[in-house]
Design a protein around this motif. Structure first.
Motif, PDB file in Angstrom:
ATOM      1  N   MET A  85      36.610  -8.727 -13.265  1.00  0.00           N
ATOM      2  CA  MET A  85      36.707  -7.309 -13.595  1.00  0.00           C
ATOM      3  C   MET A  85      36.491  -7.083 -15.089  1.00  0.00           C
ATOM      4  O   MET A  85      35.873  -6.100 -15.500  1.00  0.00           O
ATOM      5  N   LEU A  86      36.987  -8.004 -15.911  1.00  0.00           N
ATOM      6  CA  LEU A  86      36.802  -7.884 -17.350  1.00  0.00           C
ATOM      7  C   LEU A  86      35.321  -7.957 -17.707  1.00  0.00           C
ATOM      8  O   LEU A  86      34.849  -7.241 -18.597  1.00  0.00           O
ATOM      9  N   THR A  87      34.573  -8.797 -16.990  1.00  0.00           N
ATOM     10  CA  THR A  87      33.130  -8.882 -17.210  1.00  0.00           C
ATOM     11  C   THR A  87      32.452  -7.544 -16.959  1.00  0.00           C
ATOM     12  O   THR A  87      31.610  -7.091 -17.736  1.00  0.00           O
ATOM     13  N   SER A  88      32.837  -6.885 -15.865  1.00  0.00           N
ATOM     14  CA  SER A  88      32.242  -5.589 -15.545  1.00  0.00           C
ATOM     15  C   SER A  88      32.604  -4.541 -16.588  1.00  0.00           C
ATOM     16  O   SER A  88      31.769  -3.685 -16.953  1.00  0.00           O
ATOM     17  N   MET A  89      33.847  -4.579 -17.095  1.00  0.00           N
ATOM     18  CA  MET A  89      34.260  -3.613 -18.099  1.00  0.00           C
ATOM     19  C   MET A  89      33.519  -3.817 -19.421  1.00  0.00           C
ATOM     20  O   MET A  89      33.198  -2.864 -20.123  1.00  0.00           O
ATOM     21  N   ILE A  90      33.222  -5.067 -19.747  1.00  0.00           N
ATOM     22  CA  ILE A  90      32.442  -5.340 -20.957  1.00  0.00           C
ATOM     23  C   ILE A  90      31.023  -4.799 -20.798  1.00  0.00           C
ATOM     24  O   ILE A  90      30.437  -4.245 -21.738  1.00  0.00           O
ATOM     25  N   GLU A  91      30.459  -4.948 -19.591  1.00  0.00           N
ATOM     26  CA  GLU A  91      29.136  -4.388 -19.329  1.00  0.00           C
ATOM     27  C   GLU A  91      29.166  -2.861 -19.450  1.00  0.00           C
ATOM     28  O   GLU A  91      28.215  -2.251 -19.932  1.00  0.00           O
ATOM     29  N   TYR A  92      30.249  -2.260 -18.997  1.00  0.00           N
ATOM     30  CA  TYR A  92      30.393  -0.813 -19.123  1.00  0.00           C
ATOM     31  C   TYR A  92      30.408  -0.390 -20.595  1.00  0.00           C
ATOM     32  O   TYR A  92      29.777   0.598 -20.977  1.00  0.00           O
ATOM     33  N   VAL A  93      31.119  -1.149 -21.408  1.00  0.00           N
ATOM     34  CA  VAL A  93      31.191  -0.835 -22.838  1.00  0.00           C
ATOM     35  C   VAL A  93      29.791  -0.842 -23.451  1.00  0.00           C
ATOM     36  O   VAL A  93      29.419   0.066 -24.204  1.00  0.00           O
ATOM     37  N   GLY A  94      28.998  -1.863 -23.124  1.00  0.00           N
ATOM     38  CA  GLY A  94      27.639  -1.921 -23.648  1.00  0.00           C
ATOM     39  C   GLY A  94      26.768  -0.787 -23.134  1.00  0.00           C
ATOM     40  O   GLY A  94      25.969  -0.202 -23.889  1.00  0.00           O
ATOM     41  N   PHE A  95      26.939  -0.458 -21.862  1.00  0.00           N
ATOM     42  CA  PHE A  95      26.163   0.612 -21.227  1.00  0.00           C
ATOM     43  C   PHE A  95      26.461   1.972 -21.855  1.00  0.00           C
ATOM     44  O   PHE A  95      25.556   2.691 -22.276  1.00  0.00           O
ATOM     45  N   PHE A 185      18.615  -0.979 -18.365  1.00  0.00           N
ATOM     46  CA  PHE A 185      19.492  -1.514 -19.407  1.00  0.00           C
ATOM     47  C   PHE A 185      20.553  -2.424 -18.807  1.00  0.00           C
ATOM     48  O   PHE A 185      20.906  -3.452 -19.398  1.00  0.00           O
ATOM     49  N   LEU A 186      21.052  -2.080 -17.627  1.00  0.00           N
ATOM     50  CA  LEU A 186      22.004  -2.968 -16.957  1.00  0.00           C
ATOM     51  C   LEU A 186      21.339  -4.305 -16.626  1.00  0.00           C
ATOM     52  O   LEU A 186      21.963  -5.356 -16.733  1.00  0.00           O
ATOM     53  N   GLY A 187      20.067  -4.250 -16.213  1.00  0.00           N
ATOM     54  CA  GLY A 187      19.333  -5.491 -15.975  1.00  0.00           C
ATOM     55  C   GLY A 187      19.178  -6.304 -17.250  1.00  0.00           C
ATOM     56  O   GLY A 187      19.284  -7.534 -17.242  1.00  0.00           O
ATOM     57  N   TYR A 188      18.934  -5.610 -18.346  1.00  0.00           N
ATOM     58  CA  TYR A 188      18.828  -6.278 -19.644  1.00  0.00           C
ATOM     59  C   TYR A 188      20.131  -6.983 -20.002  1.00  0.00           C
ATOM     60  O   TYR A 188      20.126  -8.123 -20.482  1.00  0.00           O
ATOM     61  N   ALA A 291      29.805 -16.065 -25.353  1.00  0.00           N
ATOM     62  CA  ALA A 291      29.004 -15.596 -26.487  1.00  0.00           C
ATOM     63  C   ALA A 291      28.316 -14.274 -26.161  1.00  0.00           C
ATOM     64  O   ALA A 291      28.271 -13.352 -26.979  1.00  0.00           O
ATOM     65  N   GLU A 292      27.777 -14.175 -24.938  1.00  0.00           N
ATOM     66  CA  GLU A 292      27.094 -12.943 -24.547  1.00  0.00           C
ATOM     67  C   GLU A 292      28.075 -11.776 -24.463  1.00  0.00           C
ATOM     68  O   GLU A 292      27.756 -10.654 -24.881  1.00  0.00           O
ATOM     69  N   SER A 293      29.263 -12.017 -23.922  1.00  0.00           N
ATOM     70  CA  SER A 293      30.268 -10.959 -23.806  1.00  0.00           C
ATOM     71  C   SER A 293      30.738 -10.507 -25.183  1.00  0.00           C
ATOM     72  O   SER A 293      30.870  -9.305 -25.449  1.00  0.00           O
ATOM     73  N   PHE A 340      31.760   1.353 -12.555  1.00  0.00           N
ATOM     74  CA  PHE A 340      31.684  -0.048 -12.947  1.00  0.00           C
ATOM     75  C   PHE A 340      32.856  -0.857 -12.399  1.00  0.00           C
ATOM     76  O   PHE A 340      32.726  -2.056 -12.165  1.00  0.00           O
ATOM     77  N   ALA A 341      34.009  -0.215 -12.207  1.00  0.00           N
ATOM     78  CA  ALA A 341      35.161  -0.924 -11.642  1.00  0.00           C
ATOM     79  C   ALA A 341      35.051  -1.043 -10.127  1.00  0.00           C
ATOM     80  O   ALA A 341      35.242  -2.116  -9.552  1.00  0.00           O
ATOM     81  N   THR A 342      34.722   0.068  -9.457  1.00  0.00           N
ATOM     82  CA  THR A 342      34.713   0.055  -7.994  1.00  0.00           C
ATOM     83  C   THR A 342      33.526  -0.697  -7.404  1.00  0.00           C
ATOM     84  O   THR A 342      33.587  -1.125  -6.248  1.00  0.00           O
ATOM     85  N   MET A 343      32.456  -0.871  -8.171  1.00  0.00           N
ATOM     86  CA  MET A 343      31.288  -1.533  -7.610  1.00  0.00           C
ATOM     87  C   MET A 343      31.427  -3.054  -7.592  1.00  0.00           C
ATOM     88  O   MET A 343      30.631  -3.735  -6.935  1.00  0.00           O
ATOM     89  N   VAL A 344      32.426  -3.618  -8.259  1.00  0.00           N
ATOM     90  CA  VAL A 344      32.566  -5.078  -8.335  1.00  0.00           C
ATOM     91  C   VAL A 344      32.712  -5.704  -6.958  1.00  0.00           C
ATOM     92  O   VAL A 344      32.018  -6.682  -6.645  1.00  0.00           O
ATOM     93  N   PRO A 345      33.602  -5.218  -6.082  1.00  0.00           N
ATOM     94  CA  PRO A 345      33.680  -5.823  -4.743  1.00  0.00           C
ATOM     95  C   PRO A 345      32.361  -5.740  -3.981  1.00  0.00           C
ATOM     96  O   PRO A 345      31.972  -6.691  -3.292  1.00  0.00           O
TER      97      PRO A 345
END
Length: 499
Positions: A85-95, A185-188, A291-293, A340-345
């Protein structure tokens, strides 16, 4: 409301932080029922503005965050996989940092355009905006160009002007770069190289065909409209274009630079750092993922800083003329943190059971991702189908080696047979990259089919209606424009490139 949101997010962070290290090497699979919050949120986004608009406008932050918390707490306390879930939230921050910074910067640039709105001028503006969408995003280009486009056509503006603007500028135009449209951008962020789509002739030719065909059709329709209003148009003021807030283009170049280094030089600089490697072990990510996160967060902070500076030093008259406010980006921010949170499952289940869906061909992925992008936001749709495509190849979208191998299959030649087995690459189809092309085109192109297919669509409609343009209804848009114009065009793309 702000205190409630801050309190909820504080509690969430407090829950996530001490449990991130609890993620097992083989995390449990989420229950299929946990897809429900994702479905409920997307249905609410699609339907509530039509069922009870005022109620939805007042309460959508609570709905989005509440549903997001259900998924987040499930991963933390039931699956003991808070790191996912933390990974998805980091992606949200970048998005949201990219989308928000482009929105703010574009809001400080005002184009004061007057003159005669001939079909040639209008078609040229749309063509320019289509190219611009790849440089400042469909959101930025839409917000920058819609008001001058409506202003120059004030003597003969019609619904088709708004519809074709949404088709070309708010959607299809931004299909070439990660900056262009949120799905890309999400793909990036997942590892698709910045210029990867531009290196694929299928993508470039499909873009040229769709944008070119729409511009030609617009020119024909606009010419007929022009003949009816020739007298009013010829009495318009002399042709003139004035720009206010041009210094904001410098901030724009800074944002583009940050995007370019996000997955390149910065990662190379910080990956060897012992602190980053240690963080990867704590979160169960590994040094490269850590490193990426870390880089995503750093770049996001810098983008927000640039946006703040751009707003502080923006031309006040430009902001006023653009009627700039933070309402649209506020809505996007709240809704997407829930998404971004609900789509993880859903993403995790798709990765494990992609083959069970019966969608296996490139063409099916094009139509499948396109169909959902028409009625749901195209960013999560893109991620869902991208995850499924990797699952079909028995690969993981979360594995950087798998991403690189699928997109650039020639690199597998550097491994031995045993190494390919160890890395999980021994079943990789060398043409699997075509799935990514199909999903990218489907998600971006089909977002133009309805007002809810992509974020800028509704913004453009709202601005046009505020300017006095009578836009088609939701179903009028689909029946009168999308089905007869876009569907045959997309079928041609499928027939030529993806069947």
């Amino acid at each position: 409301m702000k205190r409630v949101v801050v309190g909820i997010l504080t509690c969430l962070v407090g829950a996530l932080w001490p449990t991130t290290c609890l993620a097992s090497e083989t995390p449990a699979e989420p229950h299929s029922a946990m897809v429900a919050p994702f479905v409920v949120l997307l249905l609410a986004i699609a339907l509530m503005p039509f069922i009870h608009k005022h109620h939805w406008e007042n309460h959508y932050p609570k709905v989005a965050i509440g549903l997001g918390l259900i998924s987040a707490l499930y991963y933390v306390f039931i699956l003991h996989n808070a790191a996912r879930m933390l990974t998805s939230m980091i992606e949200y921050v970048g998005f949201i940092a990219l989308i928000g910074s482009l929105f703010v910067i574009a809001g400080g640039i005002h184009i004061n355009m007057t003159g005669r709105s001939t079909p040639t001028v209008n078609t040229g503006l749309l063509a320019l905006a289509a190219v611009l969408a790849n440089l400042i995003g469909t959101t930025g280009a839409s917000m920058l160009m819609i008001r001058p486009f409506l202003r120059i056509n004030k003597y003969r503006v019609a619904a088709y002007h708004v519809v074709f603007f949404i088709f070309i500028v708010s959607n299809i135009g931004g299909a070439l770069t990660p900056i262009g449209d949120p799905p890309l951008f999400l793909g990036y962020l997942k590892g698709v190289p910045f210029l990867w789509l531009l290196t694929k002739p299928t993508v470039v030719l499909a873009w040229l065909i769709c944008v070119g065909a729409l511009l030609v059709l617009f020119f024909v329709i606009d010419s007929m409209n022009f003949r009816k209003h020739r007298q009013e148009v010829t009495q318009a003021a002399e042709d003139r274009v004035e720009l206010e807030g041009t210094h904001n283009f410098l901030w724009l170049f800074v944002i583009i630079g940050l995007v370019l280094v996000q997955r390149a030089e910065w990662v190379k600089l910080i990956e060897p750092r012992p602190v980053i490697a240690a963080m990867g072990e704590v979160f169960g990510w590994g040094a490269q993922k850590a490193a990426e996160s870390f880089t995503t967060v750093v770049i996001a902070v810098l983008m927000v800083g640039v946006a703040c500076l751009a707003y502080k030093y923006a031309n006040k008259n430009a902001l006023r003329e653009n009627e700039f406010n933070f309402g649209p980006i506020r809505e996007v921010g709240f809704l997407f943190i829930g998404i971004f949170a609900t789509m993880v499952p859903a993403l995790d289940l798709l990765e494990k059971h992609a083959g069970d869906l019966g969608i296996t061909t490139v063409g099916q992925f094009f139509w499948g991702s396109g169909a959902l992008s028409s009625v749901l936001d195209n960013a999560p749709t893109y991620l869902n189908f991208l995850t499924a495509a990797f699952g079909l190849q028995h690969l993981s979208l979360e594995n950087p080696v798998h991403v690189q191998a699928l997109l650039q299959p020639n690199i597998v030649n550097q491994y031995t047979a045993q190494q390919l087995i160890d890395l999980g690459l021994h079943k990789l189809d060398g043409n699997a990259w075509q799935y990514v092309v199909a999903i990218s085109l489907g998600s971006v192109f089909f977002g133009a089919n309805t007002y809810i297919g992509n974020g800028p669509n509704f913004m453009v409609k709202s601005i046009a209606e505020a300017s006095g343009v009578k836009c088609p209804s939701f179903f009028g848009y689909v029946v009168k424009y999308s089905l007869p114009i876009l569907l045959p065009l997309f079928a041609a793309v499928w027939w030529i490139f993806l069947r």
